[in-house]
Design a protein around this motif. Structure first.
Motif, short mmCIF file in Angstrom:
data_model
loop_
_atom_site.label_atom_id
_atom_site.label_comp_id
_atom_site.label_asym_id
_atom_site.label_seq_id
_atom_site.Cartn_x
_atom_site.Cartn_y
_atom_site.Cartn_z
N ALA A 18 -6.37 9.37 -3.81
CA ALA A 18 -5.00 9.17 -4.28
C ALA A 18 -4.00 9.78 -3.30
O ALA A 18 -2.98 9.17 -2.95
N HIS A 21 -3.83 7.61 -0.25
CA HIS A 21 -3.19 6.34 -0.58
C HIS A 21 -1.68 6.51 -0.70
O HIS A 21 -0.91 5.64 -0.31
N TYR A 22 -1.26 7.65 -1.24
CA TYR A 22 0.16 7.91 -1.38
C TYR A 22 0.81 8.19 -0.03
O TYR A 22 1.90 7.71 0.27
N ASP A 26 1.99 2.05 4.66
CA ASP A 26 1.53 0.75 4.18
C ASP A 26 2.62 -0.27 4.52
O ASP A 26 3.79 0.09 4.64
N TYR A 124 5.69 4.50 2.50
CA TYR A 124 4.61 5.24 1.87
C TYR A 124 5.00 5.47 0.43
O TYR A 124 6.17 5.32 0.07
N GLY A 125 4.05 5.84 -0.41
CA GLY A 125 4.36 6.15 -1.80
C GLY A 125 4.02 5.01 -2.74
O GLY A 125 3.49 3.98 -2.33
N TRP A 126 4.30 5.23 -4.01
CA TRP A 126 3.93 4.29 -5.05
C TRP A 126 5.16 3.83 -5.82
O TRP A 126 6.09 4.59 -6.02
N ARG A 127 5.07 2.61 -6.33
CA ARG A 127 6.03 2.15 -7.32
C ARG A 127 5.36 2.31 -8.67
O ARG A 127 4.25 1.80 -8.88
N ASN A 128 5.97 3.09 -9.54
CA ASN A 128 5.45 3.20 -10.90
C ASN A 128 6.61 3.18 -11.88
O ASN A 128 7.47 4.06 -11.86
N TYR A 134 9.45 5.39 -6.75
CA TYR A 134 9.61 4.29 -5.81
C TYR A 134 8.99 4.67 -4.47
O TYR A 134 9.11 5.82 -4.05
N PRO A 135 8.37 3.70 -3.78
CA PRO A 135 7.92 4.00 -2.43
C PRO A 135 9.11 4.21 -1.50
O PRO A 135 10.17 3.63 -1.71
#
Lengths: 193, 88
Positions: A18, A21-22, A26, A124-128, A134-135
């Motif tokens: 994780a 991946h974060y 990307d 980088y980062g995630w959208r949730n 936010y990425p």
């Protein structure tokens, strides 16, 4: 006991994967539809906002954050934030947030078809949606079509180096303990030799 | 500016730990190799003198100096990332 051991290693690998991946970069091929800034008051999700010290006061509780609103090539929406990471973690050393926002608003294209302008957003980062995170967009490059294939060379090299480093440390660690066991076996402890 | 200072100070501490650890490790490895060499060479002279001469050579060697890459590589990487992210 064996479940505790499994549980530990499962947790260890989950957290590591994780984390990588974060943190690792990307690419998303998107078309930008809007750019804006919005007041943000990070709460429980503060970990997923960067509050880099790049000259501004970091004590302020609320601040305005740039956002880049886009659609992916499969027509699903994707919203990026656009924040400095400064000298902190993750080490993207990003200071050009305002310039990136200018590029993003220059790349705005409405609708599909002939008018769509596709860009590659490195982030980088995630959208949730449940955590409102936010990425973070790092750079924007125009691309010819939404089908461009991007080979993540940086990630390939970084992950390979990481695996090599892990393996080298592990091999030495094992050898160290193996040797200690060998030394412990002498005529006094073993009765043989 | 405190963020930059923090990075520099903690970075320096971390890299110094890595540098010192690697120096010890490689020196110990070389000493072990010298001791084995001495036996394989048919035990010329005293073991201490043989190993000491070998270690002297090691301290001057390129191999020893390459450990400085521990500082050079991360600093270069940071400068390259800053350039690529913000300027290029």
């Amino acid at each position: 006991m064996v479940y505790v051991k499994w549980g530990f290693w499962a947790l260890f690998w989950t957290v590591l994967v994780a984390f990588l991946h974060y943190t690792l970069p990307d690419h998303d091929i998107v078309r930008v539809t809007d750019t804006y800034e919005r007041r943000i008051e990070p709460g429980d999700n503060a970990l997923f906002w960067s509050n880099a010290d790049t000259g501004d006061n970091t004590q302020a509780t609320g601040r305005d954050v740039f956002f880049i609103q886009t659609f992916l090539s499969d027509e699903n929406p994707m919203v990026f934030r656009n924040e400095d990471t400064g000298w902190g973690w993750p080490p993207y050393f990003k200071f050009d947030t305002s310039n990136l926002q200018a590029q993003a608003s220059d790349a705005v294209s409405d609708g599909n078809g002939q008018n769509a302008r596709w860009v590659d957003v490195l982030h980088y980062g995630w959208r949730n949606e449940f955590l409102s995170i936010y990425p973070n967009a790092v750079s924007i490059t125009p691309v010819a079509s939404p089908d461009v294939r991007i080979i993540p060379w940086f990630n390939i090299v970084a992950l390979t180096l990481l695996a090599v480093l892990f393996w080298m440390i592990r091999a030495r660690w094992k050898r160290f303990w193996h040797k200690r066991e060998e030394w412990a076996k002498d005529e006094w402890s073993d009765g043989t030799a | 500016m405190t963020a930059l200072l923090r990075l520099l100070i903690f970075g320096l501490i971390f890299l110094t730990i890595v540098y010192v650890a690697l120096s010890w490790y490689f020196r110990a490895e070389h000493r072990r190799r010298m001791e084995r060499d001495w036996e394989e060479a048919g035990r010329p002279g005293t073991r201490e003198a043989y190993v000491a001469a070998g270690m002297e050579q090691y301290e001057q060697s390129l191999r020893r100096k390459l450990i400085w890459l521990v500082y050079v590589v991360p600093v270069t990487a940071v400068l390259v990332i800053i350039y690529v992210t913000n300027i290029a």
